[in-house]
Design an enzyme around this catalytic site. Structure first.
Site, short mmCIF file in Angstrom:
data_model
loop_
_atom_site.label_atom_id
_atom_site.label_comp_id
_atom_site.label_asym_id
_atom_site.label_seq_id
_atom_site.Cartn_x
_atom_site.Cartn_y
_atom_site.Cartn_z
N HIS A 154 7.01 18.69 -11.30
CA HIS A 154 6.73 19.96 -10.66
C HIS A 154 7.57 20.18 -9.41
CE1 HIS A 154 4.32 23.40 -9.74
NE2 HIS A 154 4.00 22.91 -8.55
N HIS A 200 1.05 29.33 -12.39
CA HIS A 200 -0.15 28.57 -12.02
C HIS A 200 -0.97 28.41 -13.29
CE1 HIS A 200 -2.61 27.44 -8.28
NE2 HIS A 200 -1.53 26.72 -8.35
N GLU A 250 -3.13 19.40 -1.28
CA GLU A 250 -2.58 20.73 -1.55
C GLU A 250 -3.51 21.82 -1.05
OE1 GLU A 250 -1.40 20.82 -5.67
OE2 GLU A 250 0.21 19.40 -5.29
#
Ligand SMILES: Nc1ncnc2c1ncn2[C@@H]1O[C@H](COP(=O)(O)OP(=O)(O)O)[C@@H](O)[C@H]1O
Ligand SMILES: [Mg+2]
Lengths: 769, 251, 83, 83
Positions: free
Chosen positions: A63, A114, A332
Site C-alpha cells: 500500500h 478505500h 492510522e
C-alpha cells in the site's frame, strides 16, 4: 498541553539492538518477506529495533511502497512531452499533483481507494476514504472545493449489496457533507465480481494561488516539527498486535480497533486551521497523516528535506495511553497533520491552533544529520536514513503473462452468441429494449445516491449529477473553473486491459470535453487483484502501458493516483478496474454545456460513426454475456471530437451535448430527453445506412468517440462547416420537440417521457428503499 | 436562438451603496458562511464576518446564522453552538427594543431553536437520510424582516439539504404559530422530512427573527442554484433584499 | 474510575423517527415480540476522584442544559456507576 | 407495559467524536468535573404481555444484530424495566 504519565514499556533501544542481534523479531507477522527483512538488516547494519521494524513494515507494505507496481508506474513519468509539462506545477510523487489554471490559480486533485475498509464497515470505511483524500489536497496548500465517488458494488439483488450501498453512500455523504464539499459526480456500477470486494474510490479537488503551494518536506535546521489535529489512538494497527511483545504491561487492551471512525467535524476544523496557517505562511512543509501515520509523515518529510529530523515520541498526544512506541508509529488515526515551523512562527502557529481549538504537540526538530532519530523518553529507538524507509523500499518485477484463457475469452463474441439469439428487431421490441436498458442497474437514474449528497455548498457548482462532468467555479470574478469526470469499465478492461484502460481515459476525456472544458490532467486509481497472480499482474502491466500511451497521445499528463491491489475474493480477482479521472479547464463556467435538450426546434446531431461493437456492452451484460473485444480505441478521433465540443461550446454553437458511452445512443438519447423533460423526434435511417449497421446496433453498440449535440437553427451552417473542416462524421438525426412529450425514434415505438422516467428512476428505490 | 446558458456574474460589487452591514456568524463546523456572505453582497449590503467566540456583537444591522454542522451536530444539531458567547449577544439584541433582524438557515435555524429564540425543534428526517433537493416553498407571511420583498402566498424554489430537518413542536405551540401568522414558509408539493404541518420556516412574535431549513443563500445566482427545466431560480435573494430595505428604510 | 450515566429519551408524545424505523425493521428480521421501540441517548461521564453530591448535581445540570433539549427530550436517569 | 432497555456504547478503543465534542463543550459551560464523555444509545423496547426468558433472549439477539454494530459498538446492558 499536558500528557498523562507515559506508559512504561520494555523499550528496545538502538543501543540494545546493536548488542542483542539474536533477538527474534516478528517480521513475518508484520507482513515482511524474508528477503525484505534481510534488506533491512543490511541497510541498518544491525537488527532493527521494534519501533524501526514497525516503521519499515508499514512503509514497505504494498500500500505504501507500490513495490509491485512501481516499475510499471514509471511510464507515467516517462511518457511525458514538453507540451504536457507546460502546466504541471507539481508532478507525480507529492501528495497530489498541481496544475496551472492561469491568472495565478492552480488546481490539485487526486483519487484514492478505500476498498477493503468499506467492505468491513461501509459507513466508516467510505467516510474515512473521503477524509483521507481531502487531507492530501489540504497538504498541498489548497482549499478543497469538491469531491467525487466512483463506486462498484456487487449484484444489485444480492442481500449484502444493500448493506454496502446504504453504508457507503451514507458515509460518503456524512463525511463530505459535513466538510462543506459539494459532491459533483461519481460512478455506480453493480457487478457480481465486486460482491466480496466492493470498490469505494474517492476523489478530491482543491484550488490555490500559486504562492500557496506547499510541499511535504522538512528543511532548515532548527525548524520545529509539530503534530496537530486528532489524538493518536490504536486505529489501523489491529493486525499488528504482535507488537504487544514490546509491552510488559498487563493492562494493555487485548484489542486494537479493527476499523477507524472518522470525525468530519475535526477535519473541517483542520481544513480551516490549515488554510489560516497557509495564509499567514506559518508552515515550511506539511504532510497529512494517512496510511502508516507518523512513520510515513516523519520519514517522508525528512527524506524530502535537506537534512534529518529528531522526534521525541512521548510528546505525541494519545487517545489510548497503552500504545507502545511501535504502535504509535503505525497508528492510522484520522484527522491528523504534521508540519514544520520556523522558531519565529511558533507563537503565531500556536495562536491559530488555539483559535480553532485544535490540539497540537511539538515533537522535535529538523537537523542536519541526514538521519531520522526517534527517541522515547530520551532513549533512541529509531536511527535510520529516512530515504531507506520512505523511498528505497523493495521493488519487484513480478512475473506476468497473458492469461491462458484470454484468447478464448476474446473469441467469444456477443454477435451470434446464444445470448444474442433474440435480438430486438420490431418497433415494439426495440422500444422495450430501450426501456429495459434505461432501467437496468448500471444505466438507471442515480439520484437515490446523489440526493444524499450536498451539491450546492460553496455556491460554485455549475454542473453536477446527472451531467457528464462536475463543473466548479474557481474564480468568482472571471468565471474560471474546472470540470471533472471519472470513468472505468471493468468489463472492457477484463476483455482487453490495454484497451480497457485507454477507453477509461477516452471516456473521462470525452465527458470533460462534452461540458466544454479543455482536458488538462489525469489522476488514476488502479483497482486490481493480487499482483502475485501472473494473470492479474499482466492486466496491471497492460493497463498501465495502455493508459500511459493514451495520456501521451491525448497530451494529458498523469499528476498522481493510487494503486489498490489484492482486490479479490479467494483466488478470484475483480475485473481490472482502472478508474481514470480527467480534469479540464473552462475559462468561464457560464459557457458550460449541460446534457439536456431545452429549446424546441433545435437540431440534434450525432457526431462520430458506429460499428457493430456490442462485446462488453451494457446490452450484452443484460443478456448475461461477457466476451469478445472491447470497442476500438481511436484517440485521434477522441481528440478531434473534443475540439469540436469545446469550440462549439465556446462559440455558442450548441446548447446541449451528451457523450455516448455505456448504453450507446439509446442511453444518450433517453438521458438527454429526461434531463429537462423535453422530447425529440429522431430518425436514424440515413446514419444506419452510412455506417452499415442496423437500427438495433446503431442504438445499442458502444462505439467510441461519439456524442450527440443540440444545435440552434441559426448555428447549423457554422456547426456543419466546423465538423466538415475537421473531417469528422456528423449527421443531423432529429429535432427537439417538447410537444411530443416523448422520445420518438423512427422504427421504434414512441417512448413517452413519463414512462421512460418511471423506468429510469424506479430501479434504485426498488432495491434500496 | 443562440443564447448561451444563463449564468450571472458573481463579480463582487464595489462598496455597497446602501451602507448596510449584515453579520454572518461562523462557528467551528459552519459550512455555508461564505455563501451567506455572497448572498448579502449580491443583495447590495456589506457582509461582516462574526466569530462565535467574540464577546461583543460588532456594529451590524442584521445577522445571518448560516448552515453547516456546528460542532459536528453530534449531540443535537445546534446544541453546542447555542452556548457560544456571541449567541448570547445575538439573543439579547434580537429580544431588545432595537429588534435586531436575525435569520437562521438550516443549522442556523436549529441553533435559534436551541437558543429558544424560536419555538420547537428539529429532529431527524422521517426517512432518516440526508436529503438534497430543489424545494418549492410558499411564503405564508410576507411581513417579517426577511420576507417583505415577497408577496403573500408566493411560491419560491430554493435548495434544501439536511439530515435533521423535521420540524416538531407540541400541538399548542403549532396552533399558536398558525394563529399568529408565524409560520413563514411551508413546503409545497412534497414534505421532504416529515415536518409538522409542512412547516419549513417560522418567526418570532415580532417578526425580526426568522428561521428556516431550506437554503435561500444557494438560490441567488443564475447558474449555481436550483434549476428546473433548465431555468435557474434566484428566489433566495429576496431574503437579503427584504432585510436590506428595512435597514435602509429605517436609517 | 467512577462514571455517571445520563439517559435521555425522546418525549413520549414526540414521534421518534429512528425508533419507528427500528420497529419497522424488527419483524422483517423475525423479531415479533416488540410493539414499540424508542431510541434515546446514553452518556457516560467519567469523573476524576470521588462523585460527591456536588458533582452529581453538576451532572444533573449538564443533563438538563446541554445533554438534552427539554422541548423534545426527557432526562430519564442520572446515576453513578462504579467501574 | 413492561419494557426492555438496551444500552449500546461505542467500543472503548474506538474514537467517539460525539463524546469528544461534548467533553470539549462542558468546560466552556462551567462544567469542569468530567474528564471524558462517551455517547451511546439507549433503546426502549415495549413488549405486549409478559417478558419471558425467551423474549429477553430475542431482545439480546436484536441488540447484537440490529440495534448495535458489533464492529464499533458493544451492547453493555439488556434489562427489563417494569413501567
Ligand atoms: N456514486 C455517485 N456519486 C455521485 N455522482 C454519481 C455517482 N454515480 C453516478 N453519478 C453521476 O451520474 C451521472 C451519470 O453517470 P454515468 O452514467 O457514469 O456518466 P457517464 O456515462 O457520463 O460517465 C454523472 O453525472 C455521474 O457523475
Ligand atoms: Mg458521459
Amino acid at each position: 498541553m499536558t500528557q498523562e504519565t507515559t506508559a512504561k514499556f520494555n523499550i528496545d533501544t538502538v543501543a540494545n539492538a546493536a548488542v542483542t542481534p539474536e533477538v527474534e523479531l516478528p517480521w513475518a507477522e508484520l507482513g515482511l518477506k524474508q528477503n525484505e527483512f534481510e534488506e533491512i538488516l543490511k541497510v541498518l547494519g544491525r537488527r532493527p529495533t521494534g519501533a524501526e521494524l514497525a516503521m519499515y513494515s508499514v512503509m514497505w507494505s504494498e500500500h505504501c511502497s507500490y513495490k509491485s507496481s512501481k516499475n510499471h508506474l514509471r511510464q507515467f513519468g516517462a511518457k511525458v512531452t514538453e507540451e504536457m509539462k507546460k502546466d504541471m506545477l507539481v508532478g507525480i510523487g507529492e501528495n497530489a499533483g498541481v496544475t496551472n489554471l492561469g491568472d495565478g490559480w492552480a488546481v490539485t486533485f487526486k483519487i484514492e481507494s478505500h476498498n477493503s475498509p468499506s467492505f468491513v464497515e461501509p459507513y466508516q470505511g467510505a467516510a474515512t476514504g473521503i477524509g483521507g483524500i481531502v487531507r492530501d489536497i489540504i497538504s498541498m496548500g489548497a482549499r478543497p472545493v469538491a469531491v467525487m465517488d466512483p463506486l462498484r458494488f456487487g449484484a444489485i439483488d444480492h442481500p449484502d449489496t444493500a448493506r454496502v450501498m446504504h453504508g457507503a453512500v451514507a458515509g460518503i455523504g456524512g463525511y463530505g457533507n459535513s466538510l462543506g464539499l459539494p459532491n459533483i459526480g461519481g460512478e455506480m456500477v453493480f457487478d457480481a465480481v465486486y460482491q466480496g470486494n466492493p470498490l469505494v474510490n474517492a476523489l478530491a479537488v482543491g484550488v490555490m494561488r500559486h504562492e500557496d503551494i506547499r510541499l511535504a518536506n522538512a528543511s532548515g535546521k532548527g525548524n520545529k516539527v509539530v503534530l496537530f489535529g486528532a489524538r493518536t489512538g490504536g486505529d489501523g494497527i489491529g493486525g499488528a498486535s504482535v507488537l504487544a511483545s514490546e509491552s510488559f504491561d498487563d493492562t494493555k487492551p487485548s484489542k486494537r480497533p479493527a476499523v477507524q471512525v472518522g470525525d468530519p467535524f475535526a477535519e473541517k476544523v483542520l481544513i480551516e486551521c490549515c488554510l489560516e496557517l497557509f495564509k499567514h505562511s506559518l508552515v515550511e512543509g506539511i504532510q497529512d497523516l494517512g496510511a502508516a501515520g507518523i512513520s510515513c509523515a516523519t520519514s517522508e518529510l525528512a527524506s524530502n528535506g535537506d537534512g534529518g529530523m529528531q522526534v521525541e515520541l512521548t510528546s505525541v498526544l494519545l487517545r489510548d495511553h497503552t500504545l507502545t512506541p511501535g504502535e504509535i508509529l503505525m497508528s492510522e488515526s484520522q484527522e491528523r497533520m504534521m508540519a514544520v515551523v520556523t522558531p519565529e512562527n511558533i507563537k503565531a502557529f500556536e495562536a491559530v491552533m488555539e483559535k480553532w481549538n485544535v490540539e497540537y504537540s511539538w515533537l522535535g526538530e529538523v537537523t542536519d544529520t541526514g538521519r531520522l532519530i526517534i527517541t522515547w523518553d530520551g532513549e533512541v529507538i529509531v536511527d535510520v536514513d529516512p530515504r531507506t524507509v520512505a523511498h528505497d523500499g523493495p521493488v519487484y518485477d513480478r512475473p506476468y503473462a497473458r492469461p491462458s484463457w484470454q484468447d478464448e475469452l476474446q473469441a467469444n463474441h456477443f454477435n451470434g452468441s446464444a445470448a444474442d439469439s433474440e435480438r430486438p428487431a420490431t418497433s415494439g421490441a426495440l422500444a422495450a429494449a430501450v426501456t429495459e436498458l434505461v432501467s437496468s442497474p448500471n444505466m438507471c437514474d442515480k439520484s437515490w445516491i446523489t440526493k444524499q449528497y450536498d451539491r450546492y455548498v460553496g455556491g460554485n457548482t455549475a454542473l453536477a449529477f446527472p451531467d457528464d462532468s462536475g463543473v466548479i467555479r474557481v474564480d468568482e470574478e472571471t468565471g474560471l473553473g474546472v470540470a471533472l469526470s471519472t470513468d472505468a469499465n471493468g468489463r472492457y478492461t477484463y476483455l482487453d486491459p490495454f484497451q480497457g484502460a485507454q477507453l477509461a481515459l477516452a471516456e473521462a476525456y470525452r465527458n470533460v470535453a462534452t461540458t466544454g472544458a479543455v482536458p488538462m490532467a489525469v489522476s488514476d486509481c488502479l483497482n486490481f487483484g493480487s499482483p502475485e497472480d501472473p494473470d492479474v499482474m499482466w492486466q496491471l502491466a497492460e493497463a498501465i502501458r495502455g493508459l500511459s500511451d493514451a495520456c501521451m497521445e491525448l497530451s494529458v499528463p498523469v499528476t498522481g493516483g493510487n494503486v489498490s491491489l489484492y482486490n479479490q475474493t479467494g483466488t478470484t480477482a475483480i475485473h481490472p478496474s482502472p478508474v481514470v479521472a480527467v480534469l479540464g479547464k473552462l475559462d468561464d463556467v457560464a459557457r458550460r454545456t449541460p446534457s439536456g435538450w431545452r429549446e424546441d426546434g433545435q437540431a440534434i446531431y450525432l457526431l462520430g460513426t458506429t460499428a457493430d461493437e456490442l462485446d462488453g456492452s451494457e446490452w450484452a451484460n443484460l443478456r448475461g454475456h461477457l466476451g469478445g473485444v472491447p470497442p476500438r480505441v481511436d484517440l485521434k478521433a477522441e481528440h478531434t471530437l473534443g475540439e469540436i465540443l469545446i469550440n462549439a461550446s465556446r462559440d455558442g454553437m450548441i446548447d446541449a451535448a451528451h457523450d455516448l458511452s455505456e448504453g450507446g445512443l439509446a442511453a444518450a438519447l433517453a438521458e438527454s430527453a429526461l434531463r429537462y423533460g423535453v422530447g425529440a423526434r429522431v430518425s436514424l435511417g440515413e446514419v444506419a445506412e452510412r455506417d452499415g449497421v442496423d437500427l438495433f446496433t446503431l442504438l445499442f453498440s458502444e462505439s467510441q468517440a461519439r456524442a450527440i449535440v443540440s444545435v440552434p437553427r441559426s448555428e447549423e451552417v457554422r456547426f456543419n462547416d466546423m465538423c466538415t473542416a475537421r473531417g469528422f462524421a456528423h449527421a443531423r438525426i432529429g429535432v427537439v420537440d417538447s410537444a411530443t412529450e416523448a422520445l420518438e425514434i423512427t422504427g421504434v415505438d414512441s417512448l413517452p417521457l413519463d414512462a421512460l422516467r418511471e423506468a429510469h428512476e424506479g430501479t434504485l428505490p426498488k432495491y434500496f428503499g | 436562438m443562440t443564447e448561451l446558458p444563463l449564468i450571472g456574474s458573481a463579480a463582487v460589487a464595489d462598496a455597497p451603496l446602501s451602507g448596510a452591514r449584515i453579520g454572518v456568524v461562523t462557528f467551528p463546523g459552519t459550512l455555508d458562511d461564505r455563501d451567506a456572505a455572497r448572498a448579502v453582497r449580491l443583495a447590495g449590503a456589506e457582509a461582516v464576518s462574526l466569530w462565535h467566540a467574540d464577546t461583543e456583537l460588532a456594529d451590524v444591522d442584521a445577522v445571518v446564522v448560516p448552515g453547516g454542522f456546528s460542532y459536528g451536530d453530534y449531540l443535537r444539531a445546534g446544541a453546542i453552538a447555542r452556548f457560544a458567547p456571541l449567541m448570547g449577544k445575538i439573543v439579547d439584541a434580537a429580544n431588545s427594543d432595537a429588534k435586531l433582524p436575525v435569520l437562521g438557515i438550516c443549522n442556523g435555524f436549529q441553533i435559534l431553536t436551541e437558543s429558544h429564540l424560536l419555538p420547537g425543534s428539529m429532529v431527524k428526517n422521517d426517512h432518516l437520510k440526508f436529503i438534497c433537493r430543489n424545494q418549492v416553498l410558499r411564503v405564508e407571511n410576507s411581513n417579517t424582516a426577511w420576507t417583505s420583498d415577497y408577496t403573500q402566498g408566493q411560491e419560491i424554489t430554493v435548495p434544501l439539504k439536511n439530515q435533521d430537518g423535521q420540524y416538531i413542536a407540541d400541538e399548542k405551540t403549532l396552533d399558536e404559530l398558525e394563529a399568529e401568522g408565524r409560520v413563514v414558509f411551508r413546503y409545497v408539493g412534497f414534505n421532504p422530512n416529515g415536518s409538522r404541518r409542512d412547516i419549513a420556516g417560522i418567526s418570532n412574535a415580532a417578526g425580526n427573527v426568522v428561521g428556516l431549513m431550506p437554503h435561500p443563500e444557494h438560490a441567488v445566482e443564475a447558474g449555481f442554484g436550483p434549476e428546473t427545466a433548465g431555468e435557474f431560480s434566484v428566489d433566495g435573494l429576496g431574503f437579503f433584499t427584504s432585510v436590506l430595505s428595512q435597514i435602509v428604510g429605517g436609517k | 474510575m467512577p462514571r455517571i450515566v445520563v439517559d435521555v429519551m425522546p418525549k413520549p408524545e414526540i414521534l421518534d423517527p429512528q425508533g419507528k424505523a427500528i420497529v419497522g425493521a424488527l419483524p422483517r428480521l423475525g423479531f415479533t415480540d416488540f410493539t414499540s421501540v424508542r431510541q434515546g441517548k446514553r452518556f457516560e461521564l467519567e469523573v476524576e476522584g470521588e462523585v460527591t453530591e456536588d458533582v452529581l448535581a453538576k451532572a444533573r445540570e449538564a443533563a438538563e442544559t446541554l445533554l438534552s433539549n427539554p422541548v423534545i427530550e426527557d432526562v430519564v436517569n442520572v446515576q453513578v456507576v462504579e467501574a
